[in-house]
Scaffold this active site. Structure first.
Site, PDB file in Angstrom:
ATOM      1  N   GLY A  51     -14.416  26.530 -13.199  1.00 34.73           N
ATOM      2  CA  GLY A  51     -13.756  26.119 -11.963  1.00 34.73           C
ATOM      3  C   GLY A  51     -12.446  25.394 -12.234  1.00 34.73           C
TER       4      GLY A  51
ATOM      5  CB  SER B 172     -13.865  23.516 -15.437  1.00 36.69           C
ATOM      6  OG  SER B 172     -13.083  24.592 -15.934  1.00 36.69           O
TER       7      SER B 172
ATOM      8  CB  ALA C 108       2.345  31.760 -18.193  1.00 37.85           C
TER       9      ALA C 108
ATOM     10  CG  HIS D  60      -1.044  24.113 -18.952  1.00 33.81           C
ATOM     11  ND1 HIS D  60      -2.152  24.752 -19.422  1.00 33.81           N
ATOM     12  CD2 HIS D  60      -1.387  23.583 -17.754  1.00 33.81           C
ATOM     13  CE1 HIS D  60      -3.135  24.629 -18.536  1.00 33.81           C
ATOM     14  NE2 HIS D  60      -2.694  23.931 -17.516  1.00 33.81           N
TER      15      HIS D  60
ATOM     16  NE  ARG E 129       2.187  27.201 -24.073  1.00 37.56           N
ATOM     17  CZ  ARG E 129       2.317  27.186 -22.747  1.00 37.56           C
ATOM     18  NH1 ARG E 129       1.302  26.899 -21.983  1.00 37.56           N
ATOM     19  NH2 ARG E 129       3.482  27.477 -22.195  1.00 37.56           N
TER      20      ARG E 129
HETATM   21  N1  LIG Z   1       4.683  30.062 -15.607  1.00 28.91           N
HETATM   22  C1  LIG Z   1       4.004  29.323 -16.493  1.00 28.91           C
HETATM   23  N2  LIG Z   1       2.737  28.983 -16.223  1.00 28.91           N
HETATM   24  C2  LIG Z   1       2.059  28.244 -17.129  1.00 28.91           C
HETATM   25  C3  LIG Z   1       2.652  27.837 -18.356  1.00 28.91           C
HETATM   26  N3  LIG Z   1       1.725  27.111 -19.035  1.00 28.91           N
HETATM   27  C4  LIG Z   1       0.618  27.094 -18.259  1.00 28.91           C
HETATM   28  N4  LIG Z   1       0.815  27.770 -17.113  1.00 28.91           N
HETATM   29  C5  LIG Z   1      -0.155  28.029 -16.029  1.00 28.91           C
HETATM   30  O1  LIG Z   1      -0.817  26.841 -15.608  1.00 28.91           O
HETATM   31  C6  LIG Z   1      -2.053  27.230 -14.983  1.00 28.91           C
HETATM   32  C7  LIG Z   1      -3.171  26.250 -15.321  1.00 28.91           C
HETATM   33  O2  LIG Z   1      -2.997  25.151 -14.496  1.00 28.91           O
HETATM   34  P1  LIG Z   1      -4.023  23.958 -14.293  1.00 28.91           P
HETATM   35  O3  LIG Z   1      -3.764  23.434 -12.940  1.00 28.91           O
HETATM   36  O4  LIG Z   1      -3.928  22.971 -15.400  1.00 28.91           O
HETATM   37  O5  LIG Z   1      -5.480  24.640 -14.360  1.00 28.91           O
HETATM   38  P2  LIG Z   1      -6.820  24.004 -13.872  1.00 28.91           P
HETATM   39  O6  LIG Z   1      -7.695  25.128 -13.402  1.00 28.91           O
HETATM   40  O7  LIG Z   1      -6.586  22.890 -12.921  1.00 28.91           O
HETATM   41  O8  LIG Z   1      -7.416  23.322 -15.153  1.00 28.91           O
HETATM   42  P3  LIG Z   1      -8.232  23.858 -16.365  1.00 28.91           P
HETATM   43  O9  LIG Z   1      -9.652  24.023 -15.930  1.00 28.91           O
HETATM   44  O10 LIG Z   1      -8.092  22.810 -17.407  1.00 28.91           O
HETATM   45  O11 LIG Z   1      -7.620  25.170 -16.753  1.00 28.91           O
HETATM   46  C8  LIG Z   1      -2.389  28.637 -15.493  1.00 28.91           C
HETATM   47  O12 LIG Z   1      -2.299  29.551 -14.411  1.00 28.91           O
HETATM   48  C9  LIG Z   1      -1.277  28.914 -16.506  1.00 28.91           C
HETATM   49  O13 LIG Z   1      -0.862  30.273 -16.512  1.00 28.91           O
HETATM   50  C10 LIG Z   1       4.004  28.208 -18.620  1.00 28.91           C
HETATM   51  O14 LIG Z   1       4.588  27.911 -19.655  1.00 28.91           O
HETATM   52  N5  LIG Z   1       4.629  28.945 -17.653  1.00 28.91           N
END
Ligand SMILES: Nc1nc2c(ncn2[C@@H]2O[C@H](COP(=O)(O)OP(=O)(O)OP(=O)(O)O)[C@@H](O)[C@H]2O)c(=O)[nH]1
Length: 173
Positions: A8, A11, A31, A48, A52
């Site tokens: 989720g 998560s 991404a 994010h 990295r």
């Molecule tokens: N466009 C783009 N998107 C990114 C990049 N790095 C991460 N993302 C996006 O950030 C999104 C994740 O966001 P979060 O809000 O942290 O996810 P979350 O569901 O709340 O948390 P987790 O459960 O930890 O994954 C994913 O859709 C990734 O593709 C980037 O460099 N560029």
């Protein structure tokens, strides 16, 4: 080794997916979602990016199949939920008949699966576990969760392992 990581919102699934590739010297991070023009989204992405390693490269693209087909290092796809949104957005299909959207999305999924099964590189794909609550009122939400469920089943079938992340804990399915 190919792994699908599901879970989720917040998560810890993305972090877990990244840790699975922590020993790789280089990783292509895909991404796959739409880029939104809003400050909250930009701040999330920045978190994010900052975590990295420098040796990882980032591809902001919907063409996951293309990246996998030419991959020469491990690939992390984050995430299939935003990829699905982007595939429907790109084609302007949110209001189209369900069968039309389904055919379009499944065509893209087939290409992704061919590339996924064809690569010898390690691949980790992140997805979202949705639909555990009530049936959504809005058609687009129902469409999204139905299609993502299908995507998750098919990608899982093409992977060696599926990991479910809940509250930061990992369950290997
Ligand atoms: N466009 C783009 N998107 C990114 C990049 N790095 C991460 N993302 C996006 O950030 C999104 C994740 O966001 P979060 O809000 O942290 O996810 P979350 O569901 O709340 O948390 P987790 O459960 O930890 O994954 C994913 O859709 C990734 O593709 C980037 O460099 N560029």
């Amino acid at each position: 080794m190919k792994v699908l990581v599901t879970g989720g919102v917040r998560s810890g699934k993305s972090r877990h997916a990244e840790l699975l590739l922590a020993d790789a010297s280089g990783v292509t991070y895909v991404a796959a979602g739409p880029v939104y023009d809003d400050a909250d989204w930009a701040a999330r992405i920045e978190v994010h990016r900052a975590r990295r390693p420098d040796t990882w490269s980032t591809e902001e693209t919907r063409d996951v199949a293309g990246v996998l087909a030419t991959a020469a290092e491990p690939v992390l796809v984050d995430c299939l939920g935003t990829w699905l949104t982007g595939v429907i957005d790109d084609a302007g299909l949110w209001e189209a008949p369900v069968e039309q959207v389904e055919a379009h999305v499944l065509g893209h999924l087939d290409a992704l699966l061919v590339a996924l099964t064809g690569t010898a590189e390690q691949v980790v794909l992140v997805t979202n576990e949705v639909g555990l609550g009530v049936v959504p009122e809005h058609r687009s939400a129902r469409l999204f969760r139905d299609l993502l469920g299908t995507i998750n089943q098919r990608v899982a079938a093409a992977c060696d392992e599926v990991h479910l992340v809940i509250a930061g804990r990992v369950l290997r399915l």
